[in-house]
Design an enzyme around this catalytic site. Structure first.
Site, PDB file in Angstrom:
ATOM      1  N   HIS A 162       0.703  -1.011   0.085  1.00 18.68           N
ATOM      2  CA  HIS A 162      -0.199  -0.151   0.227  1.00 18.68           C
ATOM      3  C   HIS A 162       0.703   1.180  -0.123  1.00 18.68           C
ATOM      4  CE1 HIS A 162      -3.894  -1.538   0.621  1.00 18.68           C
ATOM      5  NE2 HIS A 162      -2.768  -3.065   1.537  1.00 18.68           N
ATOM      6  N   ASP A 370       3.569  10.003   0.114  1.00 16.10           N
ATOM      7  CA  ASP A 370       2.295   9.254   0.474  1.00 16.10           C
ATOM      8  C   ASP A 370       2.041   8.241  -1.266  1.00 16.10           C
ATOM      9  OD1 ASP A 370      -0.145   8.286   2.020  1.00 16.10           O
ATOM     10  OD2 ASP A 370      -0.806   9.904   2.237  1.00 16.10           O
TER      11      ASP A 370
HETATM   12  P1  ADP Z   1      -2.842   5.875   5.842  1.00 19.51           P
HETATM   13  O1  ADP Z   1      -3.169   5.169   4.886  1.00 19.51           O
HETATM   14  O2  ADP Z   1      -1.337   6.209   5.142  1.00 19.51           O
HETATM   15  O3  ADP Z   1      -3.705   6.496   6.789  1.00 19.51           O
HETATM   16  P2  ADP Z   1      -4.833   7.467   3.498  1.00 19.51           P
HETATM   17  O4  ADP Z   1      -5.128   8.619   3.569  1.00 19.51           O
HETATM   18  O5  ADP Z   1      -4.747   6.212   2.760  1.00 19.51           O
HETATM   19  O6  ADP Z   1      -3.509   7.479   4.561  1.00 19.51           O
HETATM   20  O7  ADP Z   1      -6.164   6.543   4.427  1.00 19.51           O
HETATM   21  C1  ADP Z   1      -6.496   7.184   5.946  1.00 19.51           C
HETATM   22  C2  ADP Z   1      -7.566   6.545   5.985  1.00 19.51           C
HETATM   23  O8  ADP Z   1      -8.191   6.659   6.945  1.00 19.51           O
HETATM   24  C3  ADP Z   1      -8.879   7.515   5.530  1.00 19.51           C
HETATM   25  O9  ADP Z   1      -9.560   6.373   4.733  1.00 19.51           O
HETATM   26  C4  ADP Z   1      -9.811   8.208   6.120  1.00 19.51           C
HETATM   27  O10 ADP Z   1     -11.144   9.219   5.990  1.00 19.51           O
HETATM   28  C5  ADP Z   1      -9.423   7.576   7.351  1.00 19.51           C
HETATM   29  N1  ADP Z   1      -9.245   8.580   8.588  1.00 19.51           N
HETATM   30  C6  ADP Z   1      -8.186   9.506   8.305  1.00 19.51           C
HETATM   31  N2  ADP Z   1      -8.600  10.377   9.833  1.00 19.51           N
HETATM   32  C7  ADP Z   1      -9.417   9.483  10.696  1.00 19.51           C
HETATM   33  C8  ADP Z   1     -10.421  10.098  11.676  1.00 19.51           C
HETATM   34  N3  ADP Z   1      -9.603  11.078  12.177  1.00 19.51           N
HETATM   35  N4  ADP Z   1     -10.981   9.487  11.761  1.00 19.51           N
HETATM   36  C9  ADP Z   1     -11.360   8.313  11.177  1.00 19.51           C
HETATM   37  N5  ADP Z   1     -10.984   7.837  10.382  1.00 19.51           N
HETATM   38  C10 ADP Z   1     -10.020   8.595   9.608  1.00 19.51           C
HETATM   39  O1  F6P Z   2      -0.457   1.779   4.207  1.00 25.14           O
HETATM   40  C1  F6P Z   2      -0.313   2.823   5.010  1.00 25.14           C
HETATM   41  C2  F6P Z   2      -0.617   1.605   6.392  1.00 25.14           C
HETATM   42  O2  F6P Z   2       0.459   1.576   7.215  1.00 25.14           O
HETATM   43  C3  F6P Z   2      -2.005   1.253   6.769  1.00 25.14           C
HETATM   44  O3  F6P Z   2      -1.057  -0.247   6.392  1.00 25.14           O
HETATM   45  C4  F6P Z   2      -2.814   1.203   7.817  1.00 25.14           C
HETATM   46  O4  F6P Z   2      -4.015   1.313   7.408  1.00 25.14           O
HETATM   47  C5  F6P Z   2      -2.345   2.767   8.219  1.00 25.14           C
HETATM   48  O5  F6P Z   2      -0.879   3.496   7.837  1.00 25.14           O
HETATM   49  C6  F6P Z   2      -2.042   2.965   9.908  1.00 25.14           C
HETATM   50  O6  F6P Z   2      -1.515   2.764  10.535  1.00 25.14           O
HETATM   51  P1  F6P Z   2      -0.984   1.604  11.381  1.00 25.14           P
HETATM   52  O7  F6P Z   2      -1.920   0.838  11.156  1.00 25.14           O
HETATM   53  O8  F6P Z   2       0.127   1.989  11.574  1.00 25.14           O
HETATM   54  O9  F6P Z   2      -1.935   2.721  12.332  1.00 25.14           O
END
Ligand code: ADP
Ligand code: F6P
Length: 472
Positions: A162, A370
């Site tokens: 991812h 990202d």
């Molecule tokens: P990462 O995988 O690095 O966390 P992404 O933007 O791909 O970044 O995904 C983040 C996911 O987490 C999204 O689906 C978003 O809606 C969710 N998310 C981010 N912040 C919050 C929050 N404060 N509460 C609930 N869900 C969240």
């Molecule tokens: O893809 C990025 C990632 O490590 C995902 O595996 C996971 O959904 C997200 O970041 C949140 O990270 P963590 O599982 O360390 O809270």
């Protein structure tokens, strides 16, 4: 032990235990891109999800969630420290994100990585019925495909990363680079977010393992391993439906009123992570206020930053710095009842996130690097009336799919300020054209089409595909 024809293996289960307001323990959906991507998909099929429940000690027995069996892998406090916080999030995570923070190498962490990957492979082998498809996710588990193939050669094994896969000059730093590549090559299909990542991987396999490789396939030990790009997405229709729900629309209007009905609301939603460019964004915004280009009364920034990986040193330092900066900016530029930045660290449910997306005129998604960034896609899907502007970093995987966004280099502060002003001043027709094009793209390239294309490539018989994903 019940076995499944589809097993997803991911470091984290899709639910996390948290403390309810009354002090009771409750389970809620874990924030993060991986869960957001896979959760909607698996609701449609009898599958097992193998993962960690977020605590230490014996694995809790969990009930099925939406028909998906939860198979918990127990981790000790030492495993969490050395595997999750150590090798996964202080070695691989920074290295794979352009080394924007210094990757740390410890031999003890590598031992834990091997040990924990072995445990996940054994759990997956237990949960899979003969000939099942096992889909291994992300950088925490790169050795699992190889270990699982040794245990269960009858399985069809997929691996999907991812996060970005770095260029050879960075990956070559890793002391155990050959083992990691070999582990991934245990899969029948290795998927990445972008074609460049597949290219980096092929180059590394050829160079480090001395195996002939191109950007589509690698021949190894008499097997063929296919590689390719499969940009992950979201449940576009679900987000659009949420954003149209009357209670969500009313909530968005209420949030805006609570902000004092400013002319412009800028929103950012991130995990608190140094890859997300939060500090650079705050700096650009505060300079725009200081320069007089933005007036706090007209324009507010809502920054949601849910704490993440809180025991890793680099994350603690980041949180301190962000909170100091938010305090400084509000102290310097805010007025009583009118802060310049509304800063929230709480996790929200999907409806509240949809209301935030509907409320915001500008969504600022400016990571330094990202893999994809699903928040950007969620915002677009929620803009059902084709309004709003997406400010998007060139270094997010989603930028390749959403060229109609206001694309920006987040390292270039002046550029960031300029593009933010451009988005603030853009006319309605321009914004509508951009948003319509992005929404059209996401309606075709949603989470179901992602799964369809990955699983079709993994399982050429097509039998699994018919059961897992809705017709497209
Ligand atoms: P990462 O995988 O690095 O966390 P992404 O933007 O791909 O970044 O995904 C983040 C996911 O987490 C999204 O689906 C978003 O809606 C969710 N998310 C981010 N912040 C919050 C929050 N404060 N509460 C609930 N869900 C969240
Ligand atoms: O893809 C990025 C990632 O490590 C995902 O595996 C996971 O959904 C997200 O970041 C949140 O990270 P963590 O599982 O360390 O809270």
């Amino acid at each position: 032990m019940r076995q499944s024809s589809l097993v997803v293996v991911a470091n984290r289960l899709p639910i996390d235990d948290s403390v309810a307001p009354d002090g009771a323990c409750e389970w809620r959906r874990s924030p993060g891109g991986l869960v957001s991507a896979l959760h909607p998909l698996l609701r449609q099929t009898p599958a097992t999800w193998v993962g960690w429940a977020g605590g230490t000690g014996p694995a809790p027995a969990l009930a099925d969630v939406d028909g998906v069996r939860m198979h918990t892998v127990p981790l000790t406090a030492e495993d969490v420290r050395d595997h999750y916080e150590g090798f996964a999030n202080a070695t691989l995570w920074p290295l794979y994100h352009d080394a924007v923070e210094q990757p740390v190498y410890h031999r003890r962490w590598w031992e834990a990585y091997q040990r924990v990957n072995q445990r996940f492979a054994e759990a997956a082998a237990e949960a899979a019925e003969p000939g099942a498809v096992v889909w291994v996710q992300d950088y925490h588990l790169q050795l699992v495909p190889g270990l699982l193939r040794e245990l269960r050669p009858d399985l069809r094994i997929g691996f999907f990363l991812h996060v970005p896969f770095p260029p050879p000059e960075l990956f070559m730093q890793l002391p155990r680079r050959a083992e990691l590549l070999r582990g991934m090559l245990g899969a029948d299909l290795v998927g990445f977010q972008r074609a460049q990542a597949a290219h980096n991987f092929a180059q590394l396999v050829a160079h480090v393992l001395d195996v002939p490789a191109d950007d589509r396939r690698i021949s190894l030990d008499g097997r063929e391993v296919r590689i390719g790009a499969f940009p992950v997405s979201i449940d576009t229709a679900e987000m659009a439906a949420l954003a149209t729900r009357p209670d969500v629309v009313a909530r968005a209007a209420r949030l805006r009123r609570d902000l004092g009905n400013p002319a412009h609301v800028i929103l950012s939603v991130d995990r608190m992570d140094y890859t997300k460019g939060i500090e650079q964004r705050l700096k650009a915004y505060s300079e725009l206020i200081a320069d007089g280009h933005v007036k706090v009364r007209d324009t507010v920034l809502v920054q949601v930053a849910v704490p993440s990986r809180e025991r890793v040193g680099q994350y603690q330092v980041l949180r301190d710095r962000v909170e100091r900066e938010v305090g400084r900016i509000n102290g310097e530029f805010g007025r009583v009842g009118e802060p310049a930045i509304h800063y929230l660290t709480q996790p929200f449910d999907r409806a509240e996130l949809a209301a935030l997306y509907r409320m915001a005129d500008i969504m600022a998604v400016t990571p330094l690097r990202d893999g994809m960034n699903l928040v950007a896609k969620e915002y677009v899907a929620a803009r059902v009336d084709d309004t709003g502007a997406l400010l998007l970093s060139e270094f997010a995987g989603s930028a390749a799919e959403l060229p109609e966004a206001f694309l920006v280099n987040p390292h270039d502060l002046d550029g960031l300020k300029l593009i933010l002003m451009e988005a603030l001043q853009a006319d309605r027709t321009d914004l509508t054209g951009r948003m319509r094009a992005m929404r059209a793209h996401l309606s075709r390239h949603d989470i179901h089409s992602w799964a369809r294309s990955y699983l079709a490539a993994l399982d050429s018989s097509g039998s699994l595909l018919n059961r897992v994903v809705s017709p497209g």
